[in-house]
Design a protein around this motif. Structure first.
Motif, PDB file in Angstrom:
ATOM      1  N   LYS A 104       0.857  -1.196   0.000  1.00  0.00           N
ATOM      2  CA  LYS A 104       0.000   0.000   0.000  1.00  0.00           C
ATOM      3  C   LYS A 104       0.891   1.244   0.000  1.00  0.00           C
ATOM      4  O   LYS A 104       1.756   1.372   0.867  1.00  0.00           O
ATOM      5  CB  LYS A 104      -0.873   0.053   1.264  1.00  0.00           C
ATOM      6  CG  LYS A 104      -1.954  -1.011   1.285  1.00  0.00           C
ATOM      7  CD  LYS A 104      -2.989  -0.758   2.375  1.00  0.00           C
ATOM      8  CE  LYS A 104      -2.444  -0.703   3.760  1.00  0.00           C
ATOM      9  NZ  LYS A 104      -1.825  -1.933   4.266  1.00  0.00           N
ATOM     10  N   TYR A 126     -20.392  -2.854   2.294  1.00  0.00           N
ATOM     11  CA  TYR A 126     -20.950  -3.306   3.580  1.00  0.00           C
ATOM     12  C   TYR A 126     -22.454  -3.047   3.705  1.00  0.00           C
ATOM     13  O   TYR A 126     -23.120  -3.666   4.523  1.00  0.00           O
ATOM     14  CB  TYR A 126     -20.214  -2.652   4.751  1.00  0.00           C
ATOM     15  CG  TYR A 126     -18.706  -2.793   4.679  1.00  0.00           C
ATOM     16  CD1 TYR A 126     -18.127  -3.922   4.096  1.00  0.00           C
ATOM     17  CD2 TYR A 126     -17.869  -1.817   5.180  1.00  0.00           C
ATOM     18  CE1 TYR A 126     -16.747  -4.053   4.010  1.00  0.00           C
ATOM     19  CE2 TYR A 126     -16.482  -1.937   5.104  1.00  0.00           C
ATOM     20  CZ  TYR A 126     -15.935  -3.052   4.518  1.00  0.00           C
ATOM     21  OH  TYR A 126     -14.572  -3.181   4.444  1.00  0.00           O
ATOM     22  N   TYR A 131      -3.807  -4.953   5.260  1.00  0.00           N
ATOM     23  CA  TYR A 131      -4.623  -3.982   6.008  1.00  0.00           C
ATOM     24  C   TYR A 131      -3.840  -3.285   7.122  1.00  0.00           C
ATOM     25  O   TYR A 131      -4.374  -2.428   7.821  1.00  0.00           O
ATOM     26  CB  TYR A 131      -5.884  -4.660   6.566  1.00  0.00           C
ATOM     27  CG  TYR A 131      -5.606  -5.681   7.649  1.00  0.00           C
ATOM     28  CD1 TYR A 131      -5.146  -6.948   7.334  1.00  0.00           C
ATOM     29  CD2 TYR A 131      -5.789  -5.357   8.988  1.00  0.00           C
ATOM     30  CE1 TYR A 131      -4.867  -7.868   8.313  1.00  0.00           C
ATOM     31  CE2 TYR A 131      -5.518  -6.291   9.988  1.00  0.00           C
ATOM     32  CZ  TYR A 131      -5.061  -7.539   9.639  1.00  0.00           C
ATOM     33  OH  TYR A 131      -4.781  -8.443  10.622  1.00  0.00           O
ATOM     34  N   ASN A 168     -10.029  -0.521   9.625  1.00  0.00           N
ATOM     35  CA  ASN A 168      -9.871  -0.388   8.172  1.00  0.00           C
ATOM     36  C   ASN A 168      -9.658  -1.722   7.463  1.00  0.00           C
ATOM     37  O   ASN A 168      -8.686  -1.905   6.737  1.00  0.00           O
ATOM     38  CB  ASN A 168      -8.687   0.523   7.856  1.00  0.00           C
ATOM     39  CG  ASN A 168      -9.109   1.972   7.761  1.00  0.00           C
ATOM     40  OD1 ASN A 168     -10.304   2.273   7.754  1.00  0.00           O
ATOM     41  ND2 ASN A 168      -8.147   2.867   7.680  1.00  0.00           N
ATOM     42  N   ASN A 169     -10.550  -2.652   7.697  1.00  0.00           N
ATOM     43  CA  ASN A 169     -10.504  -3.905   6.938  1.00  0.00           C
ATOM     44  C   ASN A 169     -11.911  -4.467   6.933  1.00  0.00           C
ATOM     45  O   ASN A 169     -12.750  -4.058   7.737  1.00  0.00           O
ATOM     46  CB  ASN A 169      -9.499  -4.881   7.578  1.00  0.00           C
ATOM     47  CG  ASN A 169      -9.966  -5.413   8.905  1.00  0.00           C
ATOM     48  OD1 ASN A 169     -10.863  -6.261   8.972  1.00  0.00           O
ATOM     49  ND2 ASN A 169      -9.410  -4.914   9.999  1.00  0.00           N
ATOM     50  N   THR A 170     -12.179  -5.396   6.016  1.00  0.00           N
ATOM     51  CA  THR A 170     -13.560  -5.832   5.815  1.00  0.00           C
ATOM     52  C   THR A 170     -14.152  -6.516   7.041  1.00  0.00           C
ATOM     53  O   THR A 170     -15.351  -6.419   7.291  1.00  0.00           O
ATOM     54  CB  THR A 170     -13.667  -6.698   4.548  1.00  0.00           C
ATOM     55  OG1 THR A 170     -13.582  -5.829   3.413  1.00  0.00           O
ATOM     56  CG2 THR A 170     -14.980  -7.456   4.482  1.00  0.00           C
TER      57      THR A 170
END
Lengths: 455, 455
Positions: A8, A421, B81, B109-111
């Motif tokens: 990232k 989501y 992440y 900050n992750n699903t």
């Protein structure tokens, strides 16, 4: 993994863009002027300022200024959730077995769940600067309404959201997020506006449309003291604010010497795609670099790939300025079976012009193949994507698989605009195997085109 | 804003921790040993390995090794992440008018939406290394089940989740995320296990509990070839994996010369709090620095503040090892009116021991005041927090307001463990003004304590 490219890339705060970029300044042929629906003549700043905040109306009409300073208060707010990471999709590349390098700019790391916040905070800021009491808007899937609720809450502005009725009912949690940020959410069509009452009388069972919700929001703004109307896509001012996506992406690419060959974005009204590609398109227009740009739209609402490039109404009530754009006709509503968002009948006038000149490509994809790509991406790259963003994922995977066949090491960049989501009803349909595709017939489109205004 | 401290501190990839830290190694008094419920004697590695993966059982029993290498595959996944940002709450400080400096470590900050992924990927990795076919687990609010589904999907493991029935019914979207990641989700109690059938026969209308779901998951793991059971909190191995939170936070603090006076975390089973404070507690235990640590729990499930420090069962079916911990009794179930998570009857044995020695404080807060803090935080700092995390926000705001009264410039650090996007039913209750607080009576607790095992 390539040791020189982190998974990232986060820019530091001092590397963040301080100005937005206005791609219109570099376009040889400018987007056609907006027309006043009453007079048929180009709208003036004063006419625009009755509906929009004055500073935003100025930005809308400004085809010449290439860079516009981002006000300090907006830069501060951007720091809450920006920089957005540019992610190297190492895991996806490996799973696909492609020689292509895949990058995505991820805009979903904020509570609104998408890039919409970039323009929402700008529009709320200018409304506050003008001393307004509040703003009105429409929302379909809910990302824009959520983003605007957050922005208005931050600046202490009232926020009235007309939410397309089918979404209002199917997405109670989106509605609840907006309420948590203090917004007033009304299902559209409603009996709170003249246009809403008219549509309800004509189509009593209607579940609403974006075009209708826009008309209600505009009517309320115009009739309420201290209010203006704001819009989350289609408009050139929105592309201007969203250029922060592309500018950050370009800064990260330049820093790490990443040279995208193909840049892909999903396209509904064009806010994300326009924002992502603007600065890259600027380089192309100035002859400094070349890129392939691909707009990806749902085959159930194919404004670029099957629409007409013509003046059309932006809203069902025909109160907004007329815009020359690729359009399916302002009366076109995609099938209720379509779950993947991107349901607007028209397209940004800037993107429409760039597409018409052959500077950008477009393709349409069917929603089951979009959710297939979404699920694959979620499992491999971790993030569960928004259905809208997944149109871009589909095209990126397709391009990466072409590279696998040809052996080309292309660099593919796409916009991952948000998270899914609040879209689990759609995912459930896909998981249960009951999602169906829908493609409008030529007849259906011809009927819609027949109602385009004669200009 | 302080020019030297960015709003969000992201470590670079090469600054990320390469080892987990095991705080037990620095504890003078170790947590009491786990006991075999059949023999009443300390469980052996071999006994543990029938339920848990062997490497995880080793970690569970290891009170001595201070640092354990994080395997390369887990480091790779963490890069998807992590680093999680350490955020300076400039906007909150300003809104409160406090001289305190507030920081939070944001793990959402992750699903999966929370810190749970840190341990889920570790546990899935060791299961895969051992050549297992799959794992079983329980989930309440759903964060752990989602995290484990993602981790199992990544390593190609089967994942069977027993989801507390009330959550299964009220949170269909959480369930759907797990299904999207390929997990098999069963509402608990179910008729798929002996313990489930027994509970259903005894309490036909029950909506389930974590303790019962654990028992079903353990039974299924033990009876299915190639399966083991995994757990997302309470265990010492989980605190070990979660130490990545604290190690990253400490690295960021050291880099920017931030010296926290108070470190705050919400406490259910202790996974987040233990992970956040471990390395700081290590410094305190070694006499290198001093900090105040505050565990925040719901007043409806006050295991530290009103529980007994005693051996108790971890699950309703009494199949798991007995653990010495602060507990409300394994039969205790918080009121159904409690929406804020953190519903487990016991607490990590490590945290229980540290609390018992006075090295850590604890307080309980009522849920309406928690949601008030959550809404305030959402509007000011942008992110809509998970109800669980909001317990820590409540305490952080309270401490910052104390600083406002005294004029002290304390540095307050708290863990923001996750986002509340799947908790909008609870937010709606709060928005509608129908949320009520619940505090168990002394009588109620006394009855539960009476059933503690006699050891």
């Amino acid at each position: 993994m390539d040791k020189n490219i982190p998974y990232k890339i986060y820019l530091s705060e001092d590397e963040l863009p301080k100005q937005w970029y206005n791609v219109r300044a570099d376009m040889k042929i400018k987007p056609a002027p907006l027309l006043n629906p009453a007079t048929g003549k180009p709208v003036t700043l004063d006419e625009m300022s009755g509906i929009f905040c004055r500073e935003l109306a100025k930005q809308e009409l400004d085809n010449d200024t290439p860079y516009i300073d981002i006000p300090a208060e907006i830069l501060d707010f951007y720091k809450m959730y920006r920089p957005a990471p540019l992610v190297r999709a190492y895991f996806l590349e490996k799973a696909l077995g492609t020689p292509a390098k895949i990058y995505y700019k991820f805009e979903g790391n904020n509570t609104s769940g998408s890039h919409k916040l970039n323009s929402a905070i700008a529009q709320a800021y200018y409304a506050k600067q003008q001393g307004l009491k509040g703003v009105t808007t429409e929302t379909g899937a809910g990302q824009w309404g959520t983003a605007l609720s957050m922005a208005c809450s931050y600046f202490g502005l009232d926020c009235k959201v007309y939410m397309v009725k089918v979404s209002y009912e199917q997405k109670p949690f989106r509605r609840e997020v907006m309420r948590t940020y203090g917004a007033d959410v009304t299902p559209s069509p409603s009996d709170t506006t003249e246009v809403g009452r008219k549509i309800l009388a004509e189509f009593p069972g209607t579940t609403g449309s974006l075009g209708c919700a826009i008309s209600e929001a505009v009517e309320t703004a115009v009739n309420t003291e201290g209010y203006r109307y704001v819009l989350g896509s289609v408009l050139s001012q929105v592309l201007l604010h969203q250029s922060v996506i592309g500018l950050e992406t370009m800064a990260a690419c330049d820093k790490y010497d990443i040279k995208p060959d193909i840049i892909i974005g999903c396209a509904g009204g064009g806010s994300n795609l326009g924002g992502l590609i603007s600065p890259f398109m600027g380089r192309k227009l100035r002859g400094e670099a070349d890129y392939r740009f691909i707009a990806v739209e749902p085959s159930s609402c194919p404004s670029l790939t099957r629409g007409k490039y013509a003046y059309d109404f932006c809203d069902t009530g025909k109160v907004c300025p007329l815009q020359k754009m690729y359009t399916l006709g302002s009366g076109f509503i995609p099938s209720a079976n379509h779950a993947g968002g991107l349901r607007y009948h028209g397209m940004s006038s800037v993107l429409s012009e760039l597409y018409d000149e052959g500077l950008m490509e477009a393709r349409s994809v069917e929603q089951t193949s979009v959710f297939e790509a979404a699920t694959q991406f979620a499992r491999i790259e971790g993030t569960l994507p928004a259905p809208e963003s997944s149109h871009a994922i589909r095209a990126a995977i397709d391009e990466a698989l072409k590279c696998k066949e040809t052996g080309e090491e292309k660099t593919i960049l796409f916009g991952l605009t948000g998270t899914g989501y609040f879209d689990m009803v759609a995912y459930q349909k896909y998981n249960d195997g009951v999602m169906i595709d829908y493609i409008p017939t030529d007849d259906e489109l011809a009927k819609s085109f027949a109602k385009l205004p004669k200009i």
